[in-house]
Structures are given as C-alpha cells and as structure tokens.
Motif scaffolding. Structure first.
Motif, PDB file in Angstrom:
ATOM      1  N   UNK A 102       1.101  -1.259   0.002  1.00  0.00           N
ATOM      2  CA  UNK A 102       0.204   0.326  -0.082  1.00  0.00           C
ATOM      3  C   UNK A 102       1.147   1.520  -0.509  1.00  0.00           C
ATOM      4  N   UNK A 103       0.356   1.902  -0.751  1.00  0.00           N
ATOM      5  CA  UNK A 103       1.378   3.609  -0.931  1.00  0.00           C
ATOM      6  C   UNK A 103       0.074   4.175   0.130  1.00  0.00           C
ATOM      7  N   UNK A 104       0.953   5.099   1.171  1.00  0.00           N
ATOM      8  CA  UNK A 104      -0.498   5.930   1.360  1.00  0.00           C
ATOM      9  C   UNK A 104       0.356   7.935   1.368  1.00  0.00           C
ATOM     10  N   UNK A 105      -1.014   8.005   0.654  1.00  0.00           N
ATOM     11  CA  UNK A 105      -0.450   9.939   0.635  1.00  0.00           C
ATOM     12  C   UNK A 105      -1.836  10.681   1.825  1.00  0.00           C
ATOM     13  N   UNK A 106      -0.932  11.690   1.642  1.00  0.00           N
ATOM     14  CA  UNK A 106      -1.691  13.098   2.715  1.00  0.00           C
ATOM     15  C   UNK A 106      -2.412  14.202   1.288  1.00  0.00           C
ATOM     16  N   UNK A 107      -2.479  15.011   1.536  1.00  0.00           N
ATOM     17  CA  UNK A 107      -2.671  15.836   0.378  1.00  0.00           C
ATOM     18  C   UNK A 107      -2.493  16.929   1.329  1.00  0.00           C
ATOM     19  N   UNK A 108      -1.261  18.304   0.954  1.00  0.00           N
ATOM     20  CA  UNK A 108      -1.099  18.373   1.858  1.00  0.00           C
ATOM     21  C   UNK A 108      -1.711  20.227   1.335  1.00  0.00           C
ATOM     22  N   UNK A 229      -2.959  17.757  -9.774  1.00  0.00           N
ATOM     23  CA  UNK A 229      -2.687  19.023  -9.537  1.00  0.00           C
ATOM     24  C   UNK A 229      -3.431  19.949 -10.300  1.00  0.00           C
ATOM     25  N   UNK A 230      -4.261  19.117 -11.078  1.00  0.00           N
ATOM     26  CA  UNK A 230      -5.062  19.376 -12.489  1.00  0.00           C
ATOM     27  C   UNK A 230      -6.030  20.200 -11.168  1.00  0.00           C
ATOM     28  N   UNK A 231      -6.231  19.541 -10.260  1.00  0.00           N
ATOM     29  CA  UNK A 231      -7.387  20.246  -9.266  1.00  0.00           C
ATOM     30  C   UNK A 231      -6.956  21.141  -7.865  1.00  0.00           C
ATOM     31  N   UNK A 232      -5.645  21.464  -8.248  1.00  0.00           N
ATOM     32  CA  UNK A 232      -4.779  22.530  -7.459  1.00  0.00           C
ATOM     33  C   UNK A 232      -4.588  21.742  -6.612  1.00  0.00           C
ATOM     34  N   UNK A 233      -4.392  20.208  -6.135  1.00  0.00           N
ATOM     35  CA  UNK A 233      -4.088  19.814  -5.151  1.00  0.00           C
ATOM     36  C   UNK A 233      -2.836  19.505  -5.489  1.00  0.00           C
ATOM     37  N   UNK A 234      -2.387  18.543  -3.850  1.00  0.00           N
ATOM     38  CA  UNK A 234      -0.251  18.615  -4.015  1.00  0.00           C
ATOM     39  C   UNK A 234      -0.757  16.949  -3.066  1.00  0.00           C
ATOM     40  N   UNK A 235       0.186  15.657  -3.428  1.00  0.00           N
ATOM     41  CA  UNK A 235       0.271  14.833  -1.831  1.00  0.00           C
ATOM     42  C   UNK A 235       1.534  15.206  -1.773  1.00  0.00           C
ATOM     43  N   UNK A 237       4.681  14.970  -0.179  1.00  0.00           N
ATOM     44  CA  UNK A 237       6.116  14.477  -0.208  1.00  0.00           C
ATOM     45  C   UNK A 237       6.542  14.094   1.512  1.00  0.00           C
ATOM     46  N   UNK A 238       6.767  14.645   2.534  1.00  0.00           N
ATOM     47  CA  UNK A 238       6.464  14.632   3.244  1.00  0.00           C
ATOM     48  C   UNK A 238       5.609  13.396   4.876  1.00  0.00           C
ATOM     49  N   UNK A 239       5.029  13.074   3.635  1.00  0.00           N
ATOM     50  CA  UNK A 239       3.733  12.626   4.474  1.00  0.00           C
ATOM     51  C   UNK A 239       3.520  11.051   3.286  1.00  0.00           C
ATOM     52  N   UNK A 240       4.316  10.889   1.837  1.00  0.00           N
ATOM     53  CA  UNK A 240       3.035  10.050   1.330  1.00  0.00           C
ATOM     54  C   UNK A 240       4.578   8.296   1.998  1.00  0.00           C
TER      55      UNK A 240
END
Length: 316
Positions: A102-108, A229-235, A237-240
C-alpha cells in the motif's frame, strides 16, 4: 435566519469573519517551520448552525458524486471501515499466495487548495440544486481572517480568496465533493483498491511479488499526483509512505523495493499508522490497542504530579 439564508442563497458577510488562533505543536524540532504550528479557526456560532442545516440538505445529493470508497461524510461510514476493507483484501490475497502493498498519501493543505469555481462546476455537473450551489459560492466568497497567538493579534481582517474554512462542519464534505473526480474509474491507475478518508488516501496493489507491487504503485502514485494537480491539489511528499504487507510466513523487511514518487524514493516502513490505526509487519491485532494504551499511560504519568497537588483541594 437559516431559512432566509438558504432561500436567498446568501450568507451575511459578518458571519464569514474568522478568528484564527496559532498554537505550537509539542515536540517539534524546528519552530521556524509553519508545520510546527496548529491553526484553530473560531467560526461564528450562528454560521455553524446554518452550515449544519445546509450540510443536511447537501448530503441527500451526495450519492450523485461521492464514491462508496470515500469513507468520510457518508452515513454509516467510518475510517475503521476503510481499514477493514484494506485488511480484508490483504488477507484474501495472502490465502491465494499473493502479495499486497500500500502507498499512503496525504493531500497537502487540503482545505486551502479548493478552487471555488471548480467546486461549483463539480456540484453543478452532479446535479446539486442551483440554490445550494449558489449558497456555497456565497458562503466561500468575501471571507476574511484575523490571526492571533494569544499574545498579539493582527489589527484587521485579511481577505481569503481560495480554500474552504478550517473547523467548519461543511468543509470535509465539500472537500470530498471537490476530490470526487479522482475516483472516476480509479481502475485506470492499475491498482486493486483506492480508498480515502477526507484527505488521507491509500492505494493498494496485489500481485505475485512485492517487487511488482512497487512498480504498480510507482506508476499509480505519480499518475494520481498529476490528476490531483489539475484540481490544485498536491500530495505531501513528507507524509507519503509505503507499507508492504506480510504474505503467509513471508514477512517484509526494510530493504524491500521502494516506490519512486516524483524524484523522491519512498522506502518500506516496518510499522505504519493510517487514520489512527497501527500496522506492523506481522499485522498483530494487539498493536491496535498497545500503541494508544502506551500514549494514554504517558499522558497519565505527566498528569500524576498535578493530580497529587489537587488531591487535598478535592478532598476538602
């Protein structure tokens, strides 16, 4: 007041002024970094009352756009349900001698990245009533904030042009709606499951090896980043984080294949925390209890001297 606000599709400007308190997070190594502070927004009580009513009306139309794999702001859903779904797939895969990762991501800064016009377009496309779309636009426009740390405050309110307010009962729901296009045919990413709880995402890959999973998650994570990114969101990296699940007697190790996220390499964690639940490489159920219990004991030890001081006063 609530009925008038919704019928007129307007929220008075006086109810859109927010006092924001900045509090330092304990135990941070560098307090010159903005992430070392917690921001708490104090919203007008009347505004929150109107928001709750508006949320109840919007929830009726949530099925038009929200995926059942978005485990927030939907009746009968909880973060534990998301965890159980992940573990169910992992256990089934293990029985079939397949490996899971699993890859866990958090929207910054998730709430701060919401673009108002794009949110209106998504709500309109998903058949929200025009009066609710207009009311949300009024709710988000002409907002202003004044920041304080308890000792000093800004002299005036500063206008806010983008984002949705922290601390609002509406904000998690609106962010779910805003990010819902990421779920349109998520199988395009090549993963076996994608689940989220507000701004916390999990991509699950299942195959004949952890190596193949790392390849799949590298491609899926980077593709999801481009679409966000197309919606202005970004994951962030420090929490990935990457977590390879055990498969039968085969336990993951720290030197397993990494995931490349942009130009960064994400190593495998031997212990993982997601939406408040802990995993380790053996998937011990007791770990769910041990970690919170240890934290509770630490808090009690810190409170013990204070309780001893208060004991004579309590007795009297």
């Amino acid at each position: 007041m609530t009925d008038w606000s919704l019928r007129s599709r307007t929220l008075p400007t006086i109810l859109k002024r927010v006092l924001t308190i900045v509090i330092a997070k304990p135990g941070k190594p560098d307090y010159s970094a903005p992430k070392a502070y917690r921001v708490i927004s104090l919203l007008p009580t009347l505004s929150k009352t109107i928001e709750h009513v508006a949320l109840a009306r919007m929830t009726v139309f949530a099925l038009n756009c929200l995926s059942p794999l978005q485990f927030a702001c939907q009746k009968g859903y909880s973060p534990l349900d998301a965890v159980h779904l992940i573990l169910e797939k992992v256990h089934k895969a293990s029985k079939n001698k397949l490996y899971s990762s699993a890859l866990f991501l958090d929207v910054q800064g998730a709430f701060d990245k919401v673009l108002h016009q794009r949110l209106a377009e998504i709500m309109t496309t998903n058949n929200f009533p025009p009066y609710l779309v207009d009311w949300v636009q009024s709710y988000l426009s002409d907002r202003s904030v004044r920041i304080t740390d308890g000792a000093a405050s800004e002299p005036t309110f500063t206008p806010i042009q983008v984002g949705i307010p922290q601390g609002s009962p509406l904000s998690p729901f609106l962010f779910n709606v805003y990010s819902s296009p990421l779920y349109h045919n998520y199988q395009r990413l090549g993963v076996d499951l994608m689940v989220s709880y507000v701004d916390d995402y999990c991509l699950l890959a299942i195959s004949v090896s952890w190596q193949q999973n790392a390849i799949t998650l590298t491609a899926a994570g980077n593709q999801l980043q481009l679409e966000a990114n197309q919606g202005g969101m970004n994951f962030d990296l420090s929490k990935t984080e990457l977590f390879h699940f055990p498969c039968g007697k085969h336990l993951p190790t720290a030197d397993l294949p990494e995931v490349q996220f942009g130009e960064h390499h994400i190593p495998n964690n031997l212990e993982q925390r997601w939406v408040g639940v802990f995993f380790d490489r053996t998937l011990r159920a007791s770990l769910y209890i041990e970690k919170p219990a240890a934290k509770a004991r630490t808090t009690l030890y810190k409170l013990a001297p204070l309780l001893k001081k208060l004991q004579p006063e309590i007795a009297s």
